[in-house]
Write a protein that holds these residues in place. Structure first.
Motif, PDB file in Angstrom:
ATOM      1  N   VAL A 125       4.772 -10.810  -5.558  1.00  0.00           N
ATOM      2  CA  VAL A 125       5.370  -9.536  -5.193  1.00  0.00           C
ATOM      3  C   VAL A 125       6.590  -9.417  -6.039  1.00  0.00           C
ATOM      4  CG1 VAL A 125       6.298  -8.482  -3.323  1.00  0.00           C
ATOM      5  CG2 VAL A 125       4.079  -9.754  -2.782  1.00  0.00           C
ATOM      6  N   LYS A 126       7.342 -10.407  -6.139  1.00  0.00           N
ATOM      7  CA  LYS A 126       8.688 -10.582  -6.893  1.00  0.00           C
ATOM      8  C   LYS A 126       8.397  -9.797  -8.267  1.00  0.00           C
ATOM      9  CE  LYS A 126      10.910 -14.049  -4.452  1.00  0.00           C
ATOM     10  NZ  LYS A 126      11.342 -15.562  -4.532  1.00  0.00           N
ATOM     11  N   GLY A 127       7.386 -10.061  -8.980  1.00  0.00           N
ATOM     12  CA  GLY A 127       6.853  -9.483 -10.229  1.00  0.00           C
ATOM     13  C   GLY A 127       6.380  -7.986 -10.102  1.00  0.00           C
ATOM     14  N   ILE A 128       5.946  -7.324  -9.039  1.00  0.00           N
ATOM     15  CA  ILE A 128       5.757  -6.191  -8.800  1.00  0.00           C
ATOM     16  C   ILE A 128       7.086  -5.411  -8.901  1.00  0.00           C
ATOM     17  CG2 ILE A 128       4.865  -4.377  -7.215  1.00  0.00           C
ATOM     18  CD1 ILE A 128       2.653  -6.607  -6.493  1.00  0.00           C
ATOM     19  N   ILE A 129       7.961  -6.050  -8.046  1.00  0.00           N
ATOM     20  CA  ILE A 129       9.173  -5.508  -7.680  1.00  0.00           C
ATOM     21  C   ILE A 129       9.861  -5.319  -9.064  1.00  0.00           C
ATOM     22  CG2 ILE A 129      11.719  -5.731  -6.688  1.00  0.00           C
ATOM     23  CD1 ILE A 129      10.226  -6.932  -4.260  1.00  0.00           C
ATOM     24  N   ASP A 130      10.017  -6.380 -10.045  1.00  0.00           N
ATOM     25  CA  ASP A 130      10.444  -6.433 -11.383  1.00  0.00           C
ATOM     26  C   ASP A 130       9.936  -5.419 -12.078  1.00  0.00           C
ATOM     27  OD1 ASP A 130      12.063  -8.459 -10.770  1.00  0.00           O
ATOM     28  OD2 ASP A 130      10.867 -10.159 -11.694  1.00  0.00           O
ATOM     29  N   GLU A 170       0.709  -1.141   0.099  1.00  0.00           N
ATOM     30  CA  GLU A 170      -0.207   0.009   0.123  1.00  0.00           C
ATOM     31  C   GLU A 170       0.934   1.326   0.033  1.00  0.00           C
ATOM     32  OE1 GLU A 170      -2.721  -0.361   3.484  1.00  0.00           O
ATOM     33  OE2 GLU A 170      -3.880  -2.000   2.390  1.00  0.00           O
ATOM     34  N   ILE A 171       1.916   1.392   0.794  1.00  0.00           N
ATOM     35  CA  ILE A 171       2.920   2.590   0.823  1.00  0.00           C
ATOM     36  C   ILE A 171       3.603   2.401  -0.494  1.00  0.00           C
ATOM     37  CG2 ILE A 171       4.897   3.120   1.807  1.00  0.00           C
ATOM     38  CD1 ILE A 171       4.049   1.803   4.565  1.00  0.00           C
ATOM     39  N   LEU A 172       3.856   1.313  -1.108  1.00  0.00           N
ATOM     40  CA  LEU A 172       4.705   1.315  -2.375  1.00  0.00           C
ATOM     41  C   LEU A 172       3.669   2.014  -3.300  1.00  0.00           C
ATOM     42  CD1 LEU A 172       7.019   0.699  -3.961  1.00  0.00           C
ATOM     43  CD2 LEU A 172       6.184  -1.814  -4.103  1.00  0.00           C
ATOM     44  N   GLY A 205      11.525  -2.149 -11.301  1.00  0.00           N
ATOM     45  CA  GLY A 205      12.646  -2.098 -11.555  1.00  0.00           C
ATOM     46  C   GLY A 205      12.960  -1.660 -13.082  1.00  0.00           C
ATOM     47  N   ASP A 206      12.028  -2.030 -13.851  1.00  0.00           N
ATOM     48  CA  ASP A 206      11.873  -1.839 -15.289  1.00  0.00           C
ATOM     49  C   ASP A 206      11.124  -0.393 -15.547  1.00  0.00           C
ATOM     50  OD1 ASP A 206      12.977  -4.287 -15.804  1.00  0.00           O
ATOM     51  OD2 ASP A 206      11.090  -5.177 -16.172  1.00  0.00           O
ATOM     52  N   GLN A 207      10.906   0.160 -14.399  1.00  0.00           N
ATOM     53  CA  GLN A 207      10.194   1.474 -14.398  1.00  0.00           C
ATOM     54  C   GLN A 207       8.666   1.426 -15.191  1.00  0.00           C
ATOM     55  OE1 GLN A 207      12.771   4.338 -16.113  1.00  0.00           O
ATOM     56  NE2 GLN A 207      13.787   4.778 -14.156  1.00  0.00           N
ATOM     57  N   ASN A 208       8.171   0.182 -14.927  1.00  0.00           N
ATOM     58  CA  ASN A 208       6.777   0.192 -15.635  1.00  0.00           C
ATOM     59  C   ASN A 208       5.810   0.488 -14.406  1.00  0.00           C
ATOM     60  OD1 ASN A 208       4.417  -0.741 -16.877  1.00  0.00           O
ATOM     61  ND2 ASN A 208       5.355  -2.626 -17.728  1.00  0.00           N
ATOM     62  N   ILE A 261      11.009  -0.991  -1.504  1.00  0.00           N
ATOM     63  CA  ILE A 261      11.504  -2.316  -2.194  1.00  0.00           C
ATOM     64  C   ILE A 261      12.541  -3.080  -1.377  1.00  0.00           C
ATOM     65  CG2 ILE A 261      12.816  -3.176  -4.349  1.00  0.00           C
ATOM     66  CD1 ILE A 261      11.313  -0.895  -6.003  1.00  0.00           C
ATOM     67  N   MET A 262      13.181  -2.269  -0.862  1.00  0.00           N
ATOM     68  CA  MET A 262      14.344  -2.933   0.001  1.00  0.00           C
ATOM     69  C   MET A 262      13.794  -3.718   1.193  1.00  0.00           C
ATOM     70  SD  MET A 262      17.396  -1.020   2.120  1.00  0.00           S
ATOM     71  CE  MET A 262      16.194  -0.359   3.380  1.00  0.00           C
ATOM     72  N   LYS A 263      12.619  -3.046   1.799  1.00  0.00           N
ATOM     73  CA  LYS A 263      12.116  -3.739   3.040  1.00  0.00           C
ATOM     74  C   LYS A 263      11.295  -5.196   2.305  1.00  0.00           C
ATOM     75  CE  LYS A 263      12.810  -0.801   6.101  1.00  0.00           C
ATOM     76  NZ  LYS A 263      13.653  -1.291   7.413  1.00  0.00           N
ATOM     77  N   LEU A 264      10.811  -4.981   1.131  1.00  0.00           N
ATOM     78  CA  LEU A 264       9.887  -6.172   0.963  1.00  0.00           C
ATOM     79  C   LEU A 264      10.780  -7.326   0.291  1.00  0.00           C
ATOM     80  CD1 LEU A 264       7.318  -4.463  -1.286  1.00  0.00           C
ATOM     81  CD2 LEU A 264       6.648  -5.950   0.456  1.00  0.00           C
ATOM     82  N   SER A 265      12.340  -6.862  -0.148  1.00  0.00           N
ATOM     83  CA  SER A 265      12.976  -7.742  -0.557  1.00  0.00           C
ATOM     84  C   SER A 265      13.715  -8.679   0.647  1.00  0.00           C
ATOM     85  CB  SER A 265      14.148  -7.211  -1.408  1.00  0.00           C
ATOM     86  OG  SER A 265      13.659  -6.634  -2.425  1.00  0.00           O
TER      87      SER A 265
END
Length: 66
Positions: free
Chosen positions: A39-44, A9-11, A47-50, A27-31
């Motif tokens: 969730v890994k897909g969201i982080i990706d 939600e914060i993200l 990372g791809d600025q999508n 992202i750091m905290k979730l990782s």
């Protein structure tokens, strides 16, 4: 799981206000947590600025797990 949902939600909010520092912190905290592939897909996506896909995926994840 509750902490993962709150961080997502914060993200989502961080993306909407374009706060790069807060995005990177979440992202750091979730990782550091035991996260699933979604969730890994969201982080990706981030990372791809999508960001639009990231927000869509966050909303979907939150609705499924809330």
């Amino acid at each position: 799981m509750d902490q993962i949902l709150k961080r997502l939600e914060i993200l989502k909010t961080s993306i909407s206000i374009e706060d790069e520092e807060l995005i990177n912190l979440q992202i750091m905290k979730l990782s550091e947590m035991d996260i699933d592939d979604a969730v890994k897909g969201i982080i990706d996506c981030i990372g791809d600025q999508n960001y639009s896909n990231a927000i869509t995926n966050i909303e979907s994840y939150l609705s499924k797990h809330s």
